[in-house]
Design a protein around this motif. Sequence first.
Motif, PDB file in Angstrom:
ATOM      1  N   LYS A 108      39.566  37.172  25.004  1.00 47.42           N
ATOM      2  CA  LYS A 108      38.149  36.818  25.122  1.00 47.42           C
ATOM      3  C   LYS A 108      37.344  37.962  25.735  1.00 47.42           C
ATOM      4  CE  LYS A 108      35.441  32.760  26.454  1.00 47.42           C
ATOM      5  NZ  LYS A 108      35.426  31.519  27.238  1.00 47.42           N
ATOM      6  N   SER A 109      37.939  38.637  26.739  1.00 45.55           N
ATOM      7  CA  SER A 109      37.217  39.728  27.411  1.00 45.55           C
ATOM      8  C   SER A 109      37.457  41.078  26.732  1.00 45.55           C
ATOM      9  CB  SER A 109      37.620  39.799  28.883  1.00 45.55           C
ATOM     10  OG  SER A 109      38.995  40.121  28.992  1.00 45.55           O
ATOM     11  N   GLU A 151      44.897  34.550  26.200  1.00 49.49           N
ATOM     12  CA  GLU A 151      43.609  34.106  25.639  1.00 49.49           C
ATOM     13  C   GLU A 151      42.433  34.666  26.448  1.00 49.49           C
ATOM     14  OE1 GLU A 151      45.308  30.040  23.525  1.00 49.49           O
ATOM     15  OE2 GLU A 151      44.431  29.911  25.521  1.00 49.49           O
ATOM     16  N   ALA A 152      42.600  34.717  27.779  1.00 48.47           N
ATOM     17  CA  ALA A 152      41.534  35.275  28.631  1.00 48.47           C
ATOM     18  C   ALA A 152      41.338  36.766  28.338  1.00 48.47           C
ATOM     19  CB  ALA A 152      41.881  35.068  30.108  1.00 48.47           C
ATOM     20  N   MET A 212      48.220  29.742  35.824  1.00 49.31           N
ATOM     21  CA  MET A 212      47.832  30.003  34.429  1.00 49.31           C
ATOM     22  C   MET A 212      49.107  30.326  33.665  1.00 49.31           C
ATOM     23  SD  MET A 212      44.560  32.590  34.730  1.00 49.31           S
ATOM     24  CE  MET A 212      44.023  32.567  33.002  1.00 49.31           C
ATOM     25  N   ARG A 228      43.431  43.399  35.373  1.00 48.97           N
ATOM     26  CA  ARG A 228      42.045  43.862  35.475  1.00 48.97           C
ATOM     27  C   ARG A 228      41.892  44.965  36.528  1.00 48.97           C
ATOM     28  NH1 ARG A 228      39.495  37.892  34.280  1.00 48.97           N
ATOM     29  NH2 ARG A 228      39.429  38.186  32.020  1.00 48.97           N
ATOM     30  N   ASP A 277      47.545  31.253  28.507  1.00 47.81           N
ATOM     31  CA  ASP A 277      46.181  31.227  29.072  1.00 47.81           C
ATOM     32  C   ASP A 277      45.707  32.642  29.377  1.00 47.81           C
ATOM     33  OD1 ASP A 277      46.132  28.444  29.033  1.00 47.81           O
ATOM     34  OD2 ASP A 277      46.878  28.251  31.086  1.00 47.81           O
ATOM     35  N   VAL A 278      46.619  33.444  29.952  1.00 54.13           N
ATOM     36  CA  VAL A 278      46.270  34.828  30.308  1.00 54.13           C
ATOM     37  C   VAL A 278      45.955  35.629  29.043  1.00 54.13           C
ATOM     38  CG1 VAL A 278      47.082  36.969  31.379  1.00 54.13           C
ATOM     39  CG2 VAL A 278      47.648  34.769  32.428  1.00 54.13           C
ATOM     40  N   ASP A 316      40.089  42.834  26.511  1.00 50.83           N
ATOM     41  CA  ASP A 316      40.881  43.752  27.338  1.00 50.83           C
ATOM     42  C   ASP A 316      41.919  44.439  26.461  1.00 50.83           C
ATOM     43  OD1 ASP A 316      43.072  44.623  29.226  1.00 50.83           O
ATOM     44  OD2 ASP A 316      41.640  43.829  30.664  1.00 50.83           O
ATOM     45  N   ALA A 338      47.591  33.682  37.187  1.00 47.14           N
ATOM     46  CA  ALA A 338      46.319  34.105  37.792  1.00 47.14           C
ATOM     47  C   ALA A 338      46.480  35.479  38.432  1.00 47.14           C
ATOM     48  CB  ALA A 338      45.867  33.076  38.831  1.00 47.14           C
ATOM     49  N   LEU A 390      46.625  38.162  35.706  1.00 44.32           N
ATOM     50  CA  LEU A 390      45.309  38.487  35.148  1.00 44.32           C
ATOM     51  C   LEU A 390      44.543  39.409  36.090  1.00 44.32           C
ATOM     52  CD1 LEU A 390      43.436  37.975  32.737  1.00 44.32           C
ATOM     53  CD2 LEU A 390      42.544  35.973  33.937  1.00 44.32           C
TER      54      LEU A 390
END
Length: 200
Positions: free
Chosen positions: A70-71, A66-67, A59, A43, A63-64, A73, A36, A39
């Motif tokens: 998705k965004s 995939e996040a 996380m 950002r 997980d990071v 980045d 977490a 991430l």
Amino acid sequence: MKVIVAEDQGMLRGALSALLDLEDDIEVIGQAADGAEALEMIRTLRPDLCIMDIEMPKMSGLDVAEALQKSKDPCGVVMLTTFSRSGYFQRAMRAGARGFLLKDSPVGELAAALRDVQAGRRAVSPELALTFWEAENPLTEREREVLKLAREGLSSGEIASRLFLSGGTVRNYLSEAIQKLEAKNRIDAIATAEKNGWLD
């Protein structure tokens, strides 16, 4: 290149950061103790790359990744692991990770891998690559060849003449590849194979 190191073991995180900082072209701009935090740092600090342990509190590295995917980045992800589990490897590649290295890799190897990833290439520990590419790539050599030519925009007929095969045989190879990759059509199959690094 600006790099964040995400690793829940403090001593390893500190040592890794200090060693990477000695490289002329690498600057460690942040250290995270869990996914977490990693991430959030990515950002906020906008690094070029993030080196991530797979198994972290809050996380996981997966997980990071995939996040971030998705965004959309742009931060490149390089996974570090002590595990040679093909499931982890496949999930990491699907999540857009560009590197997958063993934690006990020499720092020189890690630095070289970061340069590869920064240049747009993939970097995978040789020990992991042998195990995983062979075990997990469902495509035969010929199916890969046909898909690569289809990626160049060649029609089935053109592929057939290039490979000295009949049009029907080429269509069979394409059909097999589409089925194996659970794709809708050849374009979808090429995208899936590329995403997993199976056409490299």
